[in-house]
Design a protein around this motif. Structure first.
Motif, PDB file in Angstrom:
ATOM      1  N   ILE A  63     -52.786   8.362  -2.317  1.00  0.00           N
ATOM      2  CA  ILE A  63     -52.703   9.319  -1.222  1.00  0.00           C
ATOM      3  C   ILE A  63     -52.103   8.675   0.024  1.00  0.00           C
ATOM      4  N   GLU A  64     -52.367   7.387   0.230  1.00  0.00           N
ATOM      5  CA  GLU A  64     -51.817   6.700   1.397  1.00  0.00           C
ATOM      6  C   GLU A  64     -50.290   6.714   1.363  1.00  0.00           C
ATOM      7  N   HIS A  65     -49.718   6.539   0.176  1.00  0.00           N
ATOM      8  CA  HIS A  65     -48.266   6.520   0.052  1.00  0.00           C
ATOM      9  C   HIS A  65     -47.668   7.896   0.309  1.00  0.00           C
ATOM     10  N   ILE A  66     -48.360   8.936  -0.101  1.00  0.00           N
ATOM     11  CA  ILE A  66     -47.901  10.299   0.171  1.00  0.00           C
ATOM     12  C   ILE A  66     -47.932  10.561   1.671  1.00  0.00           C
ATOM     13  N   ILE A  67     -48.983  10.131   2.323  1.00  0.00           N
ATOM     14  CA  ILE A  67     -49.086  10.293   3.781  1.00  0.00           C
ATOM     15  C   ILE A  67     -47.949   9.551   4.466  1.00  0.00           C
ATOM     16  N   LEU A  68     -47.737   8.290   4.100  1.00  0.00           N
ATOM     17  CA  LEU A  68     -46.680   7.489   4.724  1.00  0.00           C
ATOM     18  C   LEU A  68     -45.301   8.102   4.486  1.00  0.00           C
ATOM     19  N   LYS A  76     -55.184   6.651  12.109  1.00  0.00           N
ATOM     20  CA  LYS A  76     -55.432   5.300  12.602  1.00  0.00           C
ATOM     21  C   LYS A  76     -55.114   4.322  11.480  1.00  0.00           C
ATOM     22  N   ASP A  77     -54.700   3.125  11.848  1.00  0.00           N
ATOM     23  CA  ASP A  77     -54.356   2.149  10.817  1.00  0.00           C
ATOM     24  C   ASP A  77     -55.563   1.751   9.977  1.00  0.00           C
ATOM     25  N   GLU A  78     -56.754   1.914  10.517  1.00  0.00           N
ATOM     26  CA  GLU A  78     -57.958   1.562   9.751  1.00  0.00           C
ATOM     27  C   GLU A  78     -58.200   2.507   8.573  1.00  0.00           C
ATOM     28  N   TYR A  79     -57.480   3.635   8.523  1.00  0.00           N
ATOM     29  CA  TYR A  79     -57.610   4.558   7.401  1.00  0.00           C
ATOM     30  C   TYR A  79     -56.879   4.055   6.153  1.00  0.00           C
ATOM     31  N   GLN A 100     -53.110  -4.036   3.155  1.00  0.00           N
ATOM     32  CA  GLN A 100     -52.357  -4.560   4.282  1.00  0.00           C
ATOM     33  C   GLN A 100     -50.935  -4.004   4.361  1.00  0.00           C
ATOM     34  N   PRO A 101     -50.183  -3.916   3.256  1.00  0.00           N
ATOM     35  CA  PRO A 101     -48.840  -3.332   3.349  1.00  0.00           C
ATOM     36  C   PRO A 101     -48.859  -1.877   3.827  1.00  0.00           C
ATOM     37  N   ASP A 102     -49.833  -1.090   3.353  1.00  0.00           N
ATOM     38  CA  ASP A 102     -49.957   0.301   3.810  1.00  0.00           C
ATOM     39  C   ASP A 102     -50.256   0.348   5.301  1.00  0.00           C
ATOM     40  N   LYS A 103     -51.169  -0.479   5.724  1.00  0.00           N
ATOM     41  CA  LYS A 103     -51.569  -0.542   7.132  1.00  0.00           C
ATOM     42  C   LYS A 103     -50.384  -0.950   8.006  1.00  0.00           C
ATOM     43  N   GLN A 117     -48.398   1.158  10.920  1.00  0.00           N
ATOM     44  CA  GLN A 117     -48.225   0.633  12.270  1.00  0.00           C
ATOM     45  C   GLN A 117     -46.757   0.674  12.692  1.00  0.00           C
ATOM     46  N   LEU A 118     -45.869   0.322  11.778  1.00  0.00           N
ATOM     47  CA  LEU A 118     -44.435   0.361  12.080  1.00  0.00           C
ATOM     48  C   LEU A 118     -43.963   1.788  12.359  1.00  0.00           C
ATOM     49  N   ILE A 119     -44.401   2.734  11.531  1.00  0.00           N
ATOM     50  CA  ILE A 119     -44.026   4.142  11.721  1.00  0.00           C
ATOM     51  C   ILE A 119     -44.568   4.652  13.047  1.00  0.00           C
TER      52      ILE A 119
END
Length: 87
Positions: A2-7, A25-28, A32-35, A39-41
């Motif tokens: 789901i994180e990849h779909i969000i990103l 928030k990045d804590e979601y 580390q690569p997802d976070k 952050q970059l986005i």
């Protein structure tokens, strides 16, 4: 994941990005690569008020200091694999 779909939607879907980015928030993000990708986005949108391309994210990642080579490589792979089309 789901994180990849969000990103992916954060960089490909402007309406989605504008509505959800202020609440994320990045804590979601667990990995580390997802976070780091988030952050970059997030930073890119705040600075340029536009959605980043994958190439722009890669350039921002190259300018990032204090990350391991492994994290850099995994984040690079993640950025270029992001795709909002889920079939």
């Amino acid at each position: 994941m789901i994180e990849h779909i969000i990103l992916a939607n954060l960089i490909e879907n402007e309406e989605y990005s504008r509505k959800t980015l202020p609440f994320l928030k990045d804590e979601y993000f667990k990995n580390q690569p997802d976070k780091l990708a988030f952050q970059l986005i997030d930073n890119y949108v705040k600075v340029y008020n536009a959605l980043p391309t994958k190439e722009a994210l890669y350039i921002e990642l190259q300018n990032k200091t204090g990350i391991s080579q492994d994290t850099f490589e995994k984040t690079t792979e993640l950025i270029f694999e992001l795709n909002a089309d889920v079939n």
